[in-house]
Design an enzyme around this catalytic site. Structure first.
Site, PDB file in Angstrom:
ATOM      1  N   LEU A 142       0.683   1.442  -9.954  1.00  0.00           N
ATOM      2  CA  LEU A 142      -0.062   1.877  -8.766  1.00  0.00           C
ATOM      3  C   LEU A 142       0.237   0.972  -7.588  1.00  0.00           C
ATOM      4  CD1 LEU A 142      -2.319   3.368  -7.178  1.00  0.00           C
ATOM      5  CD2 LEU A 142      -3.970   1.851  -8.322  1.00  0.00           C
ATOM      6  N   ASP A 143      -0.121  -0.290  -7.721  1.00  0.00           N
ATOM      7  CA  ASP A 143       0.089  -1.295  -6.682  1.00  0.00           C
ATOM      8  C   ASP A 143       0.407  -2.599  -7.381  1.00  0.00           C
ATOM      9  OD1 ASP A 143      -0.021  -3.122  -4.644  1.00  0.00           O
ATOM     10  OD2 ASP A 143      -2.063  -2.683  -4.023  1.00  0.00           O
ATOM     11  N   PRO A 144       1.706  -2.887  -7.585  1.00  0.00           N
ATOM     12  CA  PRO A 144       2.867  -2.233  -6.966  1.00  0.00           C
ATOM     13  C   PRO A 144       3.326  -0.992  -7.737  1.00  0.00           C
ATOM     14  CG  PRO A 144       3.586  -4.089  -8.290  1.00  0.00           C
ATOM     15  CD  PRO A 144       2.078  -4.095  -8.354  1.00  0.00           C
ATOM     16  N   HIS A 449      -2.759  -5.817  -8.404  1.00  0.00           N
ATOM     17  CA  HIS A 449      -2.894  -6.277  -7.017  1.00  0.00           C
ATOM     18  C   HIS A 449      -4.150  -5.730  -6.365  1.00  0.00           C
ATOM     19  CE1 HIS A 449      -0.997  -6.182  -2.716  1.00  0.00           C
ATOM     20  NE2 HIS A 449      -1.944  -7.084  -2.806  1.00  0.00           N
TER      21      HIS A 449
END
Length: 451
Positions: A142-144, A449
């Protein structure tokens, strides 16, 4: 008659053939039924590894995937004995354990994938394995992960709209894993609390007003962000500077601002004052004690639903400040009893990345999710085909060069191919509903993150 030899463009190195076997190592909260179920229908064989085979089997039952994947325990030497040439080793373990798994995979001639940021150790391991045709996929969650895809898409569309003229660009990317119904603390812990608190002690490097800045305490740079009429609080996280090059920002764009950060529910900064005071003091013992207390006060229970909000935006103006182009993407997803929003948003892009490895579509060496606009568009179309699409907004100055069509980008909302994976060569595989939900915190210190 002597002739000069014709120059030949060297062919791009080809990846080692994939065997079709996937070893998914780790069964934490990000091991979602969407991603793992997709691989069960696409790979020749999937094996889920946990500390014991019984734990792995229970996780498969919770995901509704009993009988569709093997269950193995991580006894000493078991994984190394099972991995063969061309297999794909997927690490869902803490980031500190990725290098050892990559070394194991490379030693067996296998490819490797994870969702974590690219560490120097992974970078070196990927470079060493490239000569063998081995693919190393990182930053594919997802993030990253999805944030990278949306950033590539926005930069490409802005370049087409603005052309080669000098411009000033302001880029922001904020992501958060939130309780769907905010509590007084504005957060619930499904991840190890110490990892969340420790992340707040790491300085954030970001660009604002045309200059790079460092926030020793990231929460001091908290701002309000309003999305679809709802207020959130956002703050910078980690080091944003390397990502301007990774996203392909043109040299003739001046960076007026560039922030990758975390998103929280409104009221978060006030609710976390006790946490900030402890983190600022820098006493690890106190921080760990507080983390334990918070885990007891604000756990995620079976009745709670999570929410993922990811917002990526790019504003491009002429050097004199005249608006030239603006685009944004908003992904807002609430979890269900069958699958949390975080598990869906992490496991599905990772599984689609593994599909790319199985299809021989990624080059040997290091691959960070998608690193070209074309590859990002393919991933986004595949995600949209599985119901994970970001809402798109765009505007351009009237008469500007290459103004985008008013319908917005097709990559974010494109239909999947007939295979059901979104990528050529896949096999459609509807998921069965989970029989129950099993929750278990990942090892301490591992936190996405935006979580």
């Amino acid at each position: 008659m002597n002739r000069e030899p014709r120059s030949r463009t060297p062919e791009a190195p080809r990846p080692a053939p994939a065997s079709g076997v996937v070893h998914w190592v780790g069964t934490g909260l990000s091991t979602g039924r969407s991603g793992l179920g997709l691989l069960c229908g696409r790979a020749r064989r999937v094996v889920l590894w946990d500390r014991t085979a019984d734990r792995a089997a229970r996780r498969l039952a919770a995901l509704g995937l009993t009988g569709r994947a093997g269950a193995r325990g991580l006894e000493p030497g078991a994984l190394a004995a099972a991995v063969g040439p061309g297999d794909v080793v997927v690490s869902m373990l803490p980031a500190a354990e990725h290098p050892a798994l990559l070394d194991l995979a490379a030693g067996r001639g296998a490819h490797f994938a994870c969702t974590s940021y690219t560490s120097p150790e992974l970078d070196r391991g990927a470079a060493a394995g490239a000569g063998q045709g081995l693919v190393v996929l990182t930053e594919a969650g997802l993030d990253p992960g999805i944030d990278h895809l949306l950033a590539h898409e926005l930069v490409e569309r802005a370049r087409r709209a603005v052309g080669d003229r000098a411009a000033t660009a302001v880029f922001t990317s904020y992501c958060g894993g939130l309780p769907a119904v905010p509590n007084a603390f504005r957060y619930r812990f499904s991840w190890a609390p110490y990892g969340v608190l420790a992340a707040l002690g790491t300085p954030a490097h970001y660009a604002e007003d045309g200059a790079w800045r460092t926030a020793r305490h990231p929460w001091l740079a908290t701002r309000t962000l309003t999305l679809a009429g709802e207020d959130f609080e956002v703050y910078p996280n980690r080091d944003s500077e390397p990502f301007a090059a990774q996203y392909g920002f043109p040299d003739h764009w001046r960076l007026g601002g560039f922030v990758r950060g975390t998103l929280r529910n409104a009221g978060w900064r006030a609710a976390w004052s006790e946490v900030f005071a402890t983190v600022r003091a820098g006493d690890e013992g106190r921080t760990r004690a507080l983390a334990k207390q918070l885990a007891e006060r604000y756990p995620t229970t079976e009745a709670d639903r999570d929410r993922v909000v990811l917002h990526v935006a790019l504003d491009v103006t002429d050097p004199d400040g005249t608006p030239r182009w603006r685009g944004s993407r908003l992904l807002d997803l609430t979890g269900t009893a069958a699958e949390s929003a975080m598990a869906r948003c992490v496991s599905l892009p990772l599984a689609l990345g593994v599909v790319r490895v199985l299809d021989g579509a990624l080059r040997p060496g290091l691959n960070r999710a998608a690193e070209t606009p074309a590859e990002a568009a393919a991933w986004l179309a595949a995600l949209a085909g599985h119901g994970l699409a970001a809402a798109a907004e765009e505007s351009a100055a009237p008469g500007g060069p290459g103004s985008p069509d008013p319908g917005g980008p097709r990559a974010a909302t494109g239909a999947p191919d007939a295979s059901g994976t979104g990528f050529p060569g896949g096999t459609a595989d509807p998921l069965r509903p989970a029989s129950r939900t099993e929750r278990g915190a990942p090892p301490e210190g591992e936190v996405p993150h935006g979580a």
